[in-house]
Design a protein around this motif. Structure first.
Motif, mmCIF file in Angstrom:
data_model
loop_
_atom_site.group_PDB
_atom_site.id
_atom_site.type_symbol
_atom_site.label_atom_id
_atom_site.label_comp_id
_atom_site.label_asym_id
_atom_site.label_seq_id
_atom_site.Cartn_x
_atom_site.Cartn_y
_atom_site.Cartn_z
ATOM 1 N N LYS A 36 -50.916 26.337 -28.326
ATOM 2 C CA LYS A 36 -51.439 25.186 -27.305
ATOM 3 C C LYS A 36 -50.310 25.461 -26.542
ATOM 4 O O LYS A 36 -50.935 24.765 -25.326
ATOM 5 C CB LYS A 36 -51.445 23.876 -28.367
ATOM 6 C CG LYS A 36 -52.686 24.154 -29.272
ATOM 7 C CD LYS A 36 -53.014 22.005 -29.583
ATOM 8 C CE LYS A 36 -54.756 22.622 -30.096
ATOM 9 N NZ LYS A 36 -54.579 20.789 -30.732
ATOM 10 N N GLU A 37 -48.325 26.048 -26.387
ATOM 11 C CA GLU A 37 -48.300 25.155 -25.036
ATOM 12 C C GLU A 37 -47.888 26.861 -23.921
ATOM 13 O O GLU A 37 -47.473 27.594 -25.393
ATOM 14 C CB GLU A 37 -47.233 24.811 -25.427
ATOM 15 C CG GLU A 37 -46.607 23.777 -25.762
ATOM 16 C CD GLU A 37 -47.637 22.754 -24.728
ATOM 17 O OE1 GLU A 37 -47.295 22.844 -23.859
ATOM 18 O OE2 GLU A 37 -48.091 21.664 -25.098
ATOM 19 N N ALA A 38 -48.094 27.086 -23.142
ATOM 20 C CA ALA A 38 -47.444 28.562 -22.283
ATOM 21 C C ALA A 38 -46.520 28.470 -22.262
ATOM 22 O O ALA A 38 -45.440 27.366 -21.624
ATOM 23 C CB ALA A 38 -48.423 28.245 -21.621
ATOM 24 N N LEU A 39 -46.382 29.469 -22.713
ATOM 25 C CA LEU A 39 -44.552 30.164 -22.290
ATOM 26 C C LEU A 39 -44.460 30.714 -21.663
ATOM 27 O O LEU A 39 -44.382 32.457 -21.738
ATOM 28 C CB LEU A 39 -43.660 29.675 -23.851
ATOM 29 C CG LEU A 39 -41.658 30.588 -23.351
ATOM 30 C CD1 LEU A 39 -41.654 29.309 -22.599
ATOM 31 C CD2 LEU A 39 -41.822 30.606 -24.814
ATOM 32 N N LEU A 40 -43.982 30.895 -20.236
ATOM 33 C CA LEU A 40 -43.727 32.235 -19.122
ATOM 34 C C LEU A 40 -41.674 32.604 -19.025
ATOM 35 O O LEU A 40 -41.245 31.852 -19.152
ATOM 36 C CB LEU A 40 -43.626 31.734 -17.833
ATOM 37 C CG LEU A 40 -43.688 32.666 -16.569
ATOM 38 C CD1 LEU A 40 -44.430 34.349 -17.070
ATOM 39 C CD2 LEU A 40 -44.246 32.042 -15.114
ATOM 40 N N LEU A 41 -41.881 34.072 -19.895
ATOM 41 C CA LEU A 41 -40.251 34.218 -19.903
ATOM 42 C C LEU A 41 -40.638 35.469 -18.452
ATOM 43 O O LEU A 41 -41.155 36.228 -18.201
ATOM 44 C CB LEU A 41 -40.683 35.088 -21.574
ATOM 45 C CG LEU A 41 -40.698 35.000 -22.154
ATOM 46 C CD1 LEU A 41 -40.609 35.448 -23.626
ATOM 47 C CD2 LEU A 41 -39.592 33.129 -22.780
ATOM 48 N N LEU A 42 -39.520 35.426 -17.865
ATOM 49 C CA LEU A 42 -38.908 36.382 -16.919
ATOM 50 C C LEU A 42 -37.423 36.786 -17.032
ATOM 51 O O LEU A 42 -35.872 36.552 -17.358
ATOM 52 C CB LEU A 42 -38.151 35.371 -15.345
ATOM 53 C CG LEU A 42 -40.303 34.105 -15.615
ATOM 54 C CD1 LEU A 42 -39.888 33.170 -14.175
ATOM 55 C CD2 LEU A 42 -40.875 35.585 -14.729
ATOM 56 N N HIS A 43 -37.619 37.993 -17.104
ATOM 57 C CA HIS A 43 -36.896 38.916 -17.640
ATOM 58 C C HIS A 43 -35.150 39.317 -16.466
ATOM 59 O O HIS A 43 -35.617 38.913 -15.530
ATOM 60 C CB HIS A 43 -37.438 40.224 -17.801
ATOM 61 C CG HIS A 43 -38.171 41.058 -16.729
ATOM 62 N ND1 HIS A 43 -37.159 41.641 -15.865
ATOM 63 C CD2 HIS A 43 -39.043 41.010 -16.484
ATOM 64 C CE1 HIS A 43 -37.948 42.359 -15.013
ATOM 65 N NE2 HIS A 43 -39.055 42.157 -15.356
ATOM 66 N N ALA A 67 -45.043 37.083 -20.400
ATOM 67 C CA ALA A 67 -43.799 37.832 -20.390
ATOM 68 C C ALA A 67 -44.450 39.223 -18.958
ATOM 69 O O ALA A 67 -44.778 40.062 -19.456
ATOM 70 C CB ALA A 67 -43.753 38.369 -21.342
ATOM 71 N N PRO A 68 -44.751 38.828 -17.260
ATOM 72 C CA PRO A 68 -44.347 39.986 -16.721
ATOM 73 C C PRO A 68 -43.461 40.383 -16.967
ATOM 74 O O PRO A 68 -41.935 40.976 -16.806
ATOM 75 C CB PRO A 68 -44.675 39.451 -15.881
ATOM 76 C CG PRO A 68 -43.592 38.344 -15.641
ATOM 77 C CD PRO A 68 -43.847 37.704 -16.844
ATOM 78 N N ASP A 69 -43.781 42.393 -16.393
ATOM 79 C CA ASP A 69 -42.271 43.135 -15.764
ATOM 80 C C ASP A 69 -43.015 42.154 -14.157
ATOM 81 O O ASP A 69 -43.368 42.279 -12.814
ATOM 82 C CB ASP A 69 -43.198 43.935 -15.287
ATOM 83 C CG ASP A 69 -43.518 44.798 -16.404
ATOM 84 O OD1 ASP A 69 -43.326 44.074 -17.399
ATOM 85 O OD2 ASP A 69 -44.165 46.137 -16.240
ATOM 86 N N LEU A 70 -41.680 42.302 -13.170
ATOM 87 C CA LEU A 70 -41.265 41.472 -11.773
ATOM 88 C C LEU A 70 -41.770 42.443 -10.856
ATOM 89 O O LEU A 70 -41.229 43.948 -11.125
ATOM 90 C CB LEU A 70 -40.362 40.921 -12.475
ATOM 91 C CG LEU A 70 -39.819 39.483 -12.618
ATOM 92 C CD1 LEU A 70 -38.312 38.838 -12.493
ATOM 93 C CD2 LEU A 70 -40.634 38.400 -12.449
ATOM 94 N N ARG A 71 -42.199 41.524 -9.431
ATOM 95 C CA ARG A 71 -41.879 43.030 -8.679
ATOM 96 C C ARG A 71 -40.610 43.526 -8.580
ATOM 97 O O ARG A 71 -39.975 43.221 -8.802
ATOM 98 C CB ARG A 71 -42.182 42.116 -7.272
ATOM 99 C CG ARG A 71 -41.383 41.286 -6.528
ATOM 100 C CD ARG A 71 -42.217 41.088 -5.363
ATOM 101 N NE ARG A 71 -43.599 40.491 -5.421
ATOM 102 C CZ ARG A 71 -43.842 40.206 -3.877
ATOM 103 N NH1 ARG A 71 -44.028 41.477 -2.952
ATOM 104 N NH2 ARG A 71 -45.315 39.670 -3.859
#
Length: 311
Positions: A36-43, A67-71
């Motif tokens: 239920k909880e969102a977790l954002l991962l930044l590499h 999990a995005p590919d950062l710009r």
């Protein structure tokens, strides 16, 4: 694990890939999970969303992971400009992405360059970030630049497990020269760069290294990665402004340092911009790539910290 670069959840199901229009660019990111909880991962550098392939199965039973590919990285756009690679713009990227996904509030974990952006996101959008995991980084404007200085103290720091000499910051900052020297030698350079930061170099598996080198060779990717370093001084100004206007962070913060890189300096560093660090870990026998070298332990720490799991 397949021979190609795909990420799987705890059920062995491939993650879902997306491309959204985010803050004026086209962004690639992956999602997975049942929590239920969102977790954002930044590499960090020179990685992308595939960086999380080992830790993902330990997170997806508990979180909805984004999990995005950062710009500038991976399959996300690399704008042909020197502007827009700063931490403030990246914070806006992430806020827009999470809004489009319907996550008004979320947990946040960043490593390396991703931790720099995670601070900016938590400081700029304070009402949205529930917890911050700030790992293996010194904040731009608050000590990162000094770690690059050519001094006896910096050069010997790693041998004393009191930090690391970030020699590459000045090199990456110089316009054009790194591109000239790295192009054609991408494999040799980035393999050396990533593995030298590890306690166990074999934790960087060929499938990951091959994928990142393939991405780096895309048009504009090497330049995009380097522009994130050329924005470093601007990041420092942004971070000082965020501290001045909003004060120190008051949300729950976890830090993790690894003796083979930043180690105990991570907690000391973030306390310049945060009221308190609730949980601090030093991962022994570990280097800079926490999610690859200690994925199970890192996932457990994130669950305990963010969800209040019993230790």
């Amino acid at each position: 694990m397949s021979s190609f670069a795909e990420t799987y959840d705890h059920n062995g199901k491939p993650v879902t890939h997306h491309r959204y229009r985010v803050n004026g660019i086209r962004m690639h990111f992956i999602t997975a999970g049942e929590g239920k909880e969102a977790l954002l991962l930044l590499h960090g550098t020179p990685k992308n969303s595939f960086y999380w392939y080992k830790i993902m199965p330990y997170l997806t039973p508990y979180f909805t992971v984004v999990a995005p590919d950062l710009r500038g990285f991976g399959y996300t756009d690399k704008p042909p400009t020197t502007d827009g690679y700063d931490s403030g713009t990246n914070a806006d990227d992430m806020a827009d992405l999470m809004t489009q996904l319907g996550h008004d509030k979320f947990h946040l974990h960043g490593e390396d360059r991703g931790a720099d952006y995670a601070y900016a996101l938590a400081a700029k959008y304070r009402e949205r970030v529930k917890t911050l995991s700030y790992c293996e980084m010194l904040l731009s404007g608050f000590g990162l630049e000094e770690s690059s200085f050519w001094t006896k103290e910096n050069i010997s720091a790693q041998f004393r497990k009191q930090g690391v000499w970030c020699w590459h910051l000045g090199f990456f900052f110089i316009p054009h020269v790194p591109e000239m020297l790295i192009q054609g030698k991408e494999r040799e350079f980035w393999e050396m760069f990533i593995k030298s930061e590890c306690y166990n170099p074999t934790s960087i598996e060929p499938v990951a290294l091959d994928h990142w080198i393939e991405c780096v060779k895309q048009p504009g990717c090497l330049r995009g990665i380097l522009e994130t370093y050329r924005a470093g001084l601007k990041n420092g100004d942004i971070h000082h402004d965020l501290l001045k206007t909003g004060g120190k962070l008051t949300l729950p913060i976890m830090t993790v340092g690894a003796p083979e890189f930043f180690g105990p300096t991570v907690k000391e560093n973030i306390l310049q911009v945060a009221e308190k660090v609730q949980v601090d870990y030093i991962f022994e026998e570990c280097g800079h790539s926490l999610a690859l070298e200690k994925p199970e332990r890192l996932a457990k720490c994130l669950r305990e910290f963010m969800l209040g799991e019993a230790k």
